[in-house]
Write a protein that holds these residues in place. Sequence first.
Motif, mmCIF file in Angstrom:
data_model
loop_
_atom_site.group_PDB
_atom_site.id
_atom_site.type_symbol
_atom_site.label_atom_id
_atom_site.label_comp_id
_atom_site.label_asym_id
_atom_site.label_seq_id
_atom_site.Cartn_x
_atom_site.Cartn_y
_atom_site.Cartn_z
ATOM 1 N N TRP A 213 0.866 -1.232 -0.054
ATOM 2 C CA TRP A 213 0.184 -0.183 -0.044
ATOM 3 C C TRP A 213 0.938 1.038 0.131
ATOM 4 O O TRP A 213 1.923 1.516 0.585
ATOM 5 C CB TRP A 213 -0.844 -0.084 1.316
ATOM 6 C CG TRP A 213 -2.167 -0.847 1.191
ATOM 7 C CD1 TRP A 213 -2.735 -1.212 0.071
ATOM 8 C CD2 TRP A 213 -3.127 -1.224 2.377
ATOM 9 N NE1 TRP A 213 -3.839 -1.991 0.138
ATOM 10 C CE2 TRP A 213 -3.995 -1.991 1.601
ATOM 11 C CE3 TRP A 213 -3.227 -0.786 3.559
ATOM 12 C CZ2 TRP A 213 -5.100 -2.444 2.536
ATOM 13 C CZ3 TRP A 213 -3.934 -1.461 4.255
ATOM 14 C CH2 TRP A 213 -5.054 -2.210 3.506
ATOM 15 N N GLN A 214 0.351 2.370 -0.730
ATOM 16 C CA GLN A 214 0.653 3.578 -0.565
ATOM 17 C C GLN A 214 0.156 4.341 0.385
ATOM 18 O O GLN A 214 -0.978 4.019 0.889
ATOM 19 C CB GLN A 214 0.874 4.205 -2.044
ATOM 20 C CG GLN A 214 1.727 3.651 -3.098
ATOM 21 C CD GLN A 214 3.311 3.560 -2.751
ATOM 22 O OE1 GLN A 214 3.791 4.801 -2.401
ATOM 23 N NE2 GLN A 214 3.680 2.141 -2.801
ATOM 24 N N GLN A 215 0.425 5.562 0.691
ATOM 25 C CA GLN A 215 -0.088 6.312 1.724
ATOM 26 C C GLN A 215 -1.677 6.521 1.592
ATOM 27 O O GLN A 215 -2.782 6.313 2.306
ATOM 28 C CB GLN A 215 0.474 7.649 1.758
ATOM 29 C CG GLN A 215 -0.097 8.449 3.149
ATOM 30 C CD GLN A 215 0.621 9.739 3.585
ATOM 31 O OE1 GLN A 215 0.160 10.711 2.984
ATOM 32 N NE2 GLN A 215 1.853 9.654 4.138
ATOM 33 N N ALA A 216 -1.954 6.765 0.180
ATOM 34 C CA ALA A 216 -3.386 7.171 -0.214
ATOM 35 C C ALA A 216 -4.135 5.960 -0.024
ATOM 36 O O ALA A 216 -5.438 5.999 0.364
ATOM 37 C CB ALA A 216 -3.745 7.650 -1.619
ATOM 38 N N GLU A 217 -3.567 4.658 -0.097
ATOM 39 C CA GLU A 217 -4.468 3.379 -0.008
ATOM 40 C C GLU A 217 -4.557 3.313 1.246
ATOM 41 O O GLU A 217 -5.754 2.488 1.601
ATOM 42 C CB GLU A 217 -3.540 2.299 -0.844
ATOM 43 C CG GLU A 217 -3.613 2.462 -2.306
ATOM 44 C CD GLU A 217 -2.640 1.477 -2.968
ATOM 45 O OE1 GLU A 217 -2.953 0.893 -3.863
ATOM 46 O OE2 GLU A 217 -1.437 1.587 -2.588
ATOM 47 N N GLU B 258 -4.934 5.385 3.743
ATOM 48 C CA GLU B 258 -6.172 6.300 4.122
ATOM 49 C C GLU B 258 -7.201 5.761 3.717
ATOM 50 O O GLU B 258 -8.409 5.793 4.302
ATOM 51 C CB GLU B 258 -5.698 7.635 3.499
ATOM 52 C CG GLU B 258 -4.772 8.509 4.422
ATOM 53 C CD GLU B 258 -4.779 9.877 3.531
ATOM 54 O OE1 GLU B 258 -5.890 10.399 3.269
ATOM 55 O OE2 GLU B 258 -3.847 10.675 3.702
ATOM 56 N N LYS B 259 -7.499 5.345 2.431
ATOM 57 C CA LYS B 259 -8.895 4.909 1.788
ATOM 58 C C LYS B 259 -9.440 3.514 2.722
ATOM 59 O O LYS B 259 -10.639 3.530 3.029
ATOM 60 C CB LYS B 259 -8.489 4.669 0.573
ATOM 61 C CG LYS B 259 -8.668 5.713 -0.457
ATOM 62 C CD LYS B 259 -8.601 5.436 -1.761
ATOM 63 C CE LYS B 259 -8.524 6.560 -2.697
ATOM 64 N NZ LYS B 259 -8.265 6.545 -4.087
ATOM 65 N N ILE C 259 0.105 12.135 7.506
ATOM 66 C CA ILE C 259 -1.465 11.973 7.568
ATOM 67 C C ILE C 259 -1.996 12.546 8.966
ATOM 68 O O ILE C 259 -1.397 12.187 9.815
ATOM 69 C CB ILE C 259 -2.006 10.527 7.493
ATOM 70 C CG1 ILE C 259 -1.404 9.786 6.217
ATOM 71 C CG2 ILE C 259 -3.284 10.335 7.733
ATOM 72 C CD1 ILE C 259 -1.844 8.244 6.325
ATOM 73 N N LEU D 83 -8.608 14.229 9.143
ATOM 74 C CA LEU D 83 -9.220 13.256 8.401
ATOM 75 C C LEU D 83 -10.576 12.876 8.897
ATOM 76 O O LEU D 83 -11.681 12.833 8.141
ATOM 77 C CB LEU D 83 -8.137 12.320 7.812
ATOM 78 C CG LEU D 83 -8.791 11.134 6.981
ATOM 79 C CD1 LEU D 83 -8.926 11.755 5.446
ATOM 80 C CD2 LEU D 83 -7.779 9.878 7.076
ATOM 81 N N HIS E 271 -14.559 13.492 7.928
ATOM 82 C CA HIS E 271 -15.520 12.246 7.323
ATOM 83 C C HIS E 271 -16.826 11.996 8.194
ATOM 84 O O HIS E 271 -17.578 11.498 7.528
ATOM 85 C CB HIS E 271 -14.582 11.240 7.069
ATOM 86 C CG HIS E 271 -13.768 11.425 5.566
ATOM 87 N ND1 HIS E 271 -12.861 12.033 5.406
ATOM 88 C CD2 HIS E 271 -14.235 10.761 4.386
ATOM 89 C CE1 HIS E 271 -12.469 11.993 4.063
ATOM 90 N NE2 HIS E 271 -13.123 11.327 3.684
#
Length: 365
Positions: free
Chosen positions: A120-124, A126-127, A176, A181, A185
């Motif tokens: 995983w990368q950072q965006a993944e 987070e998601k 992050i 965040l 949300h």
Amino acid sequence: MKQTNPLQNGTPLALMTDRQFFHCLKEHGPMTRAAIAKQTGISRPTISESAQRLEKSGLVVETSRKTKNKQGRAGVIYEINAAKGLTLAIAIDVKQIQLRLTDLSLKVIRDQCFYIDPAWQQAELEKAILRFIHLAVQDQHSPLLAIGVSLAVPVNSQTGEILALPYSKFTIIHGINFKTLLEEHFACPVTLDNDVNWATLAEKSLGIAKNVSDFVFTYFGEGIGAGIFLDNHLIRGSTGISGEIGHIMVNNKENLQDFVSNRHLQQALDDGVDLTDHPAIVQIGSTLATIAAVVNPNMFVLGGPMTKYPQFIPAIIEQVKPQLFNKVSFIASNAPNYAPLNGVQAGTYELALSSFGLPSPPEAE
């Protein structure tokens, strides 16, 4: 039209009474007003007034059960209103994400663990975390009151900013801001801290150090860290990095965390070998002795995966005790793997209660 909380407008004395009433139910389960008055030492009329306020706020409800006193009158039994809302605790470390959803009566609705994909990368990441939270709460009818996050990195608990220290092994999480965040949300307050601080608070409020005012919790696993609890307060420091003992440099090239890893202590534990004079144990012992000299705690609570091995703690004690100036106890944590999650769950619950005017910080219990 925005609803008002009947507790928020109460006097300090009324709020203190409401807090004691509520926490009595939390600790002992459903009770009558007479039983609560006896348990708290507060007069029955004052407890009755508190019951009315707490019922109006929706925090407590009458049960269908009744008791009879000596005069034969039925006594109302009160309990915490579980449907008032939910709290969500999340513990994130290098390998996994632990998630625990509870209602206001502290009933665990979900207790789940998800592994982090090394690709995983950072965006993944987070998601994935947002998706796990949505899945946890999507079938619930009660509102989410608060979220708590435990992170295996140093973090400023006020701003949510993660502090990227040298030699960090969890760089995917750097940058992050989970406070921002998750508040955006899920539209609820968020509390966060590093995992060792949460574990320290868990040991104070729920664990082995409940009656100790000065102690140090130490975590030994892939990372090494400490939580410093002095004079009944958790010490975080100006930027939240107090206790980051794994980052102490022990020579020109290695910090304590890397020194222990490079001396293959985990392999020695797995093989069950004699740890006497093992270089990693010697260095850990020296570090703990230094902490004892500077901080002067009554107790060290030893936690983390390494402490589950029967030879680990005795080897540490053998190394450190000859170096001590004062008598210090060394006690194994009774929740070595779940202390951070237990701590963040307690902290999240208190955050939820604070929105109703009933705060009770875990470190002040």
